[in-house]
Design a protein around this motif. Sequence first.
Motif, PDB file in Angstrom:
ATOM      1  N   ILE B 109       0.841  -1.196   0.000  1.00 57.17           N
ATOM      2  CA  ILE B 109       0.000   0.000   0.000  1.00 57.17           C
ATOM      3  C   ILE B 109       0.876   1.246   0.000  1.00 57.17           C
ATOM      4  CG2 ILE B 109      -1.760   1.280   1.284  1.00 57.17           C
ATOM      5  CD1 ILE B 109      -2.775  -1.429   2.275  1.00 57.17           C
ATOM      6  N   ARG B 110       1.985   1.166   0.737  1.00 55.78           N
ATOM      7  CA  ARG B 110       2.887   2.322   0.784  1.00 55.78           C
ATOM      8  C   ARG B 110       3.355   2.684  -0.620  1.00 55.78           C
ATOM      9  NH1 ARG B 110       7.787   0.822   3.708  1.00 55.78           N
ATOM     10  NH2 ARG B 110       6.318   0.324   5.365  1.00 55.78           N
ATOM     11  N   GLY B 111       3.553   1.662  -1.439  1.00 53.95           N
ATOM     12  CA  GLY B 111       4.022   1.897  -2.805  1.00 53.95           C
ATOM     13  C   GLY B 111       3.015   2.628  -3.674  1.00 53.95           C
ATOM     14  N   ARG B 112       1.738   2.593  -3.274  1.00 54.33           N
ATOM     15  CA  ARG B 112       0.705   3.224  -4.097  1.00 54.33           C
ATOM     16  C   ARG B 112       0.216   4.525  -3.512  1.00 54.33           C
ATOM     17  NH1 ARG B 112      -2.694  -0.790  -6.965  1.00 54.33           N
ATOM     18  NH2 ARG B 112      -4.087   0.989  -7.049  1.00 54.33           N
ATOM     19  N   ALA B 113       0.337   4.666  -2.204  1.00 51.93           N
ATOM     20  CA  ALA B 113      -0.300   5.803  -1.529  1.00 51.93           C
ATOM     21  C   ALA B 113       0.370   7.128  -1.890  1.00 51.93           C
ATOM     22  CB  ALA B 113      -0.248   5.600  -0.017  1.00 51.93           C
ATOM     23  N   ALA B 114      -0.438   8.184  -1.864  1.00 54.71           N
ATOM     24  CA  ALA B 114       0.091   9.537  -2.076  1.00 54.71           C
ATOM     25  C   ALA B 114      -0.084  10.331  -0.793  1.00 54.71           C
ATOM     26  CB  ALA B 114      -0.658  10.215  -3.219  1.00 54.71           C
ATOM     27  N   PHE B 115       0.943  11.077  -0.428  1.00 56.38           N
ATOM     28  CA  PHE B 115       0.920  11.909   0.779  1.00 56.38           C
ATOM     29  C   PHE B 115       0.923  13.360   0.326  1.00 56.38           C
ATOM     30  CE2 PHE B 115       2.418   7.786   1.762  1.00 56.38           C
ATOM     31  CZ  PHE B 115       1.875   7.504   3.004  1.00 56.38           C
ATOM     32  N   VAL B 116      -0.172  14.041   0.609  1.00 64.90           N
ATOM     33  CA  VAL B 116      -0.379  15.354  -0.003  1.00 64.90           C
ATOM     34  C   VAL B 116      -0.479  16.428   1.071  1.00 64.90           C
ATOM     35  CG1 VAL B 116      -1.834  16.696  -1.564  1.00 64.90           C
ATOM     36  CG2 VAL B 116      -1.618  14.212  -1.876  1.00 64.90           C
ATOM     37  N   LEU B 117       0.341  17.458   0.926  1.00 71.65           N
ATOM     38  CA  LEU B 117       0.284  18.619   1.817  1.00 71.65           C
ATOM     39  C   LEU B 117      -0.153  19.827   0.988  1.00 71.65           C
ATOM     40  CD1 LEU B 117       3.644  18.064   3.727  1.00 71.65           C
ATOM     41  CD2 LEU B 117       1.354  17.957   4.748  1.00 71.65           C
ATOM     42  N   VAL B 118      -1.253  20.460   1.390  1.00 69.12           N
ATOM     43  CA  VAL B 118      -1.741  21.636   0.665  1.00 69.12           C
ATOM     44  C   VAL B 118      -1.631  22.829   1.606  1.00 69.12           C
ATOM     45  CG1 VAL B 118      -3.663  22.670  -0.581  1.00 69.12           C
ATOM     46  CG2 VAL B 118      -3.345  20.180  -0.610  1.00 69.12           C
ATOM     47  N   SER B 119      -0.944  23.860   1.159  1.00 67.14           N
ATOM     48  CA  SER B 119      -0.707  25.018   2.027  1.00 67.14           C
ATOM     49  C   SER B 119      -1.817  26.053   1.893  1.00 67.14           C
ATOM     50  CB  SER B 119       0.624  25.684   1.671  1.00 67.14           C
ATOM     51  OG  SER B 119       0.739  26.902   2.388  1.00 67.14           O
ATOM     52  N   PHE B 120      -2.213  26.656   3.025  1.00 68.33           N
ATOM     53  CA  PHE B 120      -3.105  27.811   2.917  1.00 68.33           C
ATOM     54  C   PHE B 120      -2.361  29.132   3.065  1.00 68.33           C
ATOM     55  CE2 PHE B 120      -3.035  26.856   7.280  1.00 68.33           C
ATOM     56  CZ  PHE B 120      -3.755  25.712   7.549  1.00 68.33           C
ATOM     57  N   ASP B 121      -1.037  29.055   3.107  1.00 69.41           N
ATOM     58  CA  ASP B 121      -0.235  30.286   3.140  1.00 69.41           C
ATOM     59  C   ASP B 121       0.143  30.650   1.700  1.00 69.41           C
ATOM     60  OD1 ASP B 121       1.461  32.375   3.627  1.00 69.41           O
ATOM     61  OD2 ASP B 121       2.608  31.344   5.193  1.00 69.41           O
ATOM     62  N   LEU B 122      -0.780  31.314   1.013  1.00 70.55           N
ATOM     63  CA  LEU B 122      -0.604  31.567  -0.419  1.00 70.55           C
ATOM     64  C   LEU B 122       0.603  32.449  -0.682  1.00 70.55           C
ATOM     65  CD1 LEU B 122      -4.300  32.348  -1.411  1.00 70.55           C
ATOM     66  CD2 LEU B 122      -3.149  30.148  -1.331  1.00 70.55           C
ATOM     67  N   ALA B 123       0.860  33.398   0.229  1.00 70.48           N
ATOM     68  CA  ALA B 123       1.911  34.382  -0.012  1.00 70.48           C
ATOM     69  C   ALA B 123       3.302  33.778   0.165  1.00 70.48           C
ATOM     70  CB  ALA B 123       1.722  35.568   0.931  1.00 70.48           C
ATOM     71  N   ARG B 124       3.485  33.002   1.224  1.00 68.79           N
ATOM     72  CA  ARG B 124       4.844  32.545   1.531  1.00 68.79           C
ATOM     73  C   ARG B 124       5.170  31.160   0.991  1.00 68.79           C
ATOM     74  NH1 ARG B 124       5.272  33.823   7.836  1.00 68.79           N
ATOM     75  NH2 ARG B 124       3.239  32.824   7.701  1.00 68.79           N
ATOM     76  N   ASP B 125       4.166  30.282   0.947  1.00 71.87           N
ATOM     77  CA  ASP B 125       4.446  28.911   0.497  1.00 71.87           C
ATOM     78  C   ASP B 125       4.363  28.795  -1.018  1.00 71.87           C
ATOM     79  OD1 ASP B 125       4.958  28.180   3.038  1.00 71.87           O
ATOM     80  OD2 ASP B 125       3.057  27.136   3.382  1.00 71.87           O
ATOM     81  N   THR B 126       5.280  29.478  -1.678  1.00 70.22           N
ATOM     82  CA  THR B 126       5.394  29.381  -3.131  1.00 70.22           C
ATOM     83  C   THR B 126       5.986  28.020  -3.476  1.00 70.22           C
ATOM     84  OG1 THR B 126       7.588  30.313  -2.979  1.00 70.22           O
ATOM     85  CG2 THR B 126       5.776  31.873  -3.321  1.00 70.22           C
ATOM     86  N   PRO B 127       5.923  27.602  -4.739  1.00 64.89           N
ATOM     87  CA  PRO B 127       6.552  26.325  -5.104  1.00 64.89           C
ATOM     88  C   PRO B 127       8.012  26.214  -4.644  1.00 64.89           C
ATOM     89  CG  PRO B 127       5.075  26.993  -6.846  1.00 64.89           C
ATOM     90  CD  PRO B 127       5.078  28.128  -5.843  1.00 64.89           C
ATOM     91  N   LEU B 139      11.230  14.558   2.290  1.00 66.39           N
ATOM     92  CA  LEU B 139       9.995  13.942   1.792  1.00 66.39           C
ATOM     93  C   LEU B 139      10.239  13.388   0.387  1.00 66.39           C
ATOM     94  CD1 LEU B 139       7.497  16.697   2.986  1.00 66.39           C
ATOM     95  CD2 LEU B 139       8.221  14.627   4.193  1.00 66.39           C
ATOM     96  N   GLY B 140       9.877  12.141   0.211  1.00 67.86           N
ATOM     97  CA  GLY B 140      10.170  11.442  -1.043  1.00 67.86           C
ATOM     98  C   GLY B 140       9.189  11.774  -2.148  1.00 67.86           C
ATOM     99  N   ARG B 141       9.306  10.998  -3.221  1.00 71.51           N
ATOM    100  CA  ARG B 141       8.539  11.254  -4.431  1.00 71.51           C
ATOM    101  C   ARG B 141       7.042  11.010  -4.233  1.00 71.51           C
ATOM    102  NH1 ARG B 141      11.442   7.909  -7.487  1.00 71.51           N
ATOM    103  NH2 ARG B 141      13.018   9.458  -7.959  1.00 71.51           N
ATOM    104  N   ASP B 142       6.686  10.217  -3.228  1.00 71.36           N
ATOM    105  CA  ASP B 142       5.256   9.948  -2.998  1.00 71.36           C
ATOM    106  C   ASP B 142       4.589  11.072  -2.197  1.00 71.36           C
ATOM    107  OD1 ASP B 142       6.889   9.231  -0.918  1.00 71.36           O
ATOM    108  OD2 ASP B 142       5.692   7.502  -0.288  1.00 71.36           O
ATOM    109  N   TRP B 143       5.333  12.134  -1.911  1.00 72.19           N
ATOM    110  CA  TRP B 143       4.748  13.301  -1.240  1.00 72.19           C
ATOM    111  C   TRP B 143       4.490  14.386  -2.262  1.00 72.19           C
ATOM    112  CZ3 TRP B 143       4.080  13.982   4.227  1.00 72.19           C
ATOM    113  CH2 TRP B 143       4.458  12.852   4.980  1.00 72.19           C
ATOM    114  N   MET B 144       3.328  15.017  -2.172  1.00 77.12           N
ATOM    115  CA  MET B 144       3.024  16.144  -3.041  1.00 77.12           C
ATOM    116  C   MET B 144       2.803  17.374  -2.193  1.00 77.12           C
ATOM    117  SD  MET B 144       0.853  13.956  -5.556  1.00 77.12           S
ATOM    118  CE  MET B 144       1.917  12.598  -5.958  1.00 77.12           C
ATOM    119  N   LEU B 145       3.511  18.433  -2.533  1.00 79.64           N
ATOM    120  CA  LEU B 145       3.378  19.686  -1.780  1.00 79.64           C
ATOM    121  C   LEU B 145       2.746  20.710  -2.714  1.00 79.64           C
ATOM    122  CD1 LEU B 145       5.827  18.022  -0.511  1.00 79.64           C
ATOM    123  CD2 LEU B 145       6.381  20.168   0.607  1.00 79.64           C
ATOM    124  N   LEU B 146       1.564  21.157  -2.343  1.00 75.88           N
ATOM    125  CA  LEU B 146       0.789  21.947  -3.297  1.00 75.88           C
ATOM    126  C   LEU B 146       0.547  23.374  -2.836  1.00 75.88           C
ATOM    127  CD1 LEU B 146      -1.890  19.312  -4.354  1.00 75.88           C
ATOM    128  CD2 LEU B 146       0.335  19.791  -5.405  1.00 75.88           C
TER     129      LEU B 146
END
Lengths: 270, 211
Positions: B109-127, B139-146
């Motif tokens: 399951i770990r191999g398929r799961a996605a770990f997603v962090l979505v920021s509400f700090d629009l001004a500071r949390d740029t890509p 944080l590895g490739r299975d993490w998405m920072l949005l």
Amino acid sequence: MSFRMPIVRCGLTALALASAVKVLAEDTAALRLIPAGTYEPLLRSSQDPARIPVAAFLLDERPVTNADFLAFVTANPKWRRSLVSRLFADTSYLQHWSADLEPGPAAPLRAPVVQVSWFAARAYARWAGKRLPTTAEWELAAAAGYDRPDGRNDAALKRDLYAWLARPVPAVFADATSLRPDFHGIRGLHGLVWEWVDDFNTAMVTGESRADTTLDRNLFCGAGSAGASDTTDYAAFMRAALRASLKADNTTTSLGFRCARDTAPLNAFP
Amino acid sequence: MKTVALFLLCSTAFALAPDAPADPSRRQTVTAKPDTCCCAPPIPTAAYSAKSLYQAEGSFTDDAGRVFRLGELRGRPVVLTMFFASCGYACPLLVADMQAIRAKLPPAIRGRAAFVLVSFDLARDTPPALAAYREQHGLGRDWMLLHGTDDSVRELAALLGVSYKPETGGGFSHSNLITILNREGEIIHQRAGLRGGLDETVAALTLANRE
């Protein structure tokens, strides 16, 4: 001359039809300017600013009507009552309408639309080229009196406001334009329906002890006034309580909305 | 390196394709969109279920600067949390809990799961800021920072039931909520607060992988 009459009448009918279609094809509320000001949040924690500056913005002079919303659902089938996703609106969405495209006797065309979710209100605003006002903007506008920018000491406004709060929700709402305009020319911020704001979900539930999230009348409790900036503003407590208890898919029989827009020129929007 | 990552991504998607859900009562097939990447398989194009968060059309940008829609997570069990990178108290705990959840997952399951962090700090949390956060926290490739727009972030918060509000110091007060989405993007579990509940969340993820 007489033989021409039918043609004239036809022409008039066509004109009337054309104008009816026009009304049904767009959002028709006029925007009024609300000058820059300061919003003083009623309920705040130690981390919250006491005064929030608000830039000048444009606000609809009246709430969105059933006619406006009919135009929206006509143009956007996925927001019709029978087609809307349950993710975006609960089961009472537009339930007082007669049919998908027929508001009917319980929802006069010129009355404010109610039983719409936050998602639906936002989608409407986007379609109309507008947006929902923020809490700070809405409250700043609603702080005006009938004849002065600061309504805190406007006795006539307070009287009308509390008379409204004491009345039960009517089965059928009056026209959206029926109420007296305030200092900025805005009607019905108080006295008609409650209104969605874009950032309703900034309201932290920590000041709220009621576990019951059932909507409508049973959520309007004014308790929890400790730390409030103006303990006499009962209506503001009710609005804060309402916002804190709403979820974005909720719809209620007394909750509608109006739209806003930035003061930047139209061509600034892509 | 980039090519390798792309290839891995694509091959993962290929691997997921055969067991894509096909319940005809809930989904209908529509025409496939043209591929956006040279080797990309068609994104699953069946209609989303009525409770799927992937119906939301808001757009995000990942920490590599790529436009990202939540629907791209379809087919994977998802652990999703809203946060902001400069948060000194709750968010590090939430991210640590997500890492703990990840560690407890069965490898399949770990191999398929996605770990997603979505920021509400629009001004500071740029890509770029999120890329730095990824680096710092390993944080590895299975993490998405949005990073999102005011529109997409507020909509997602509304869908999840997350409240957030800017504070005077530049921070945010916010709900602490870890959400589990099944492969269709439906919420099947939420852990509220900052303590405990990890085993339940792992169990929910195992279920999410099946649905």
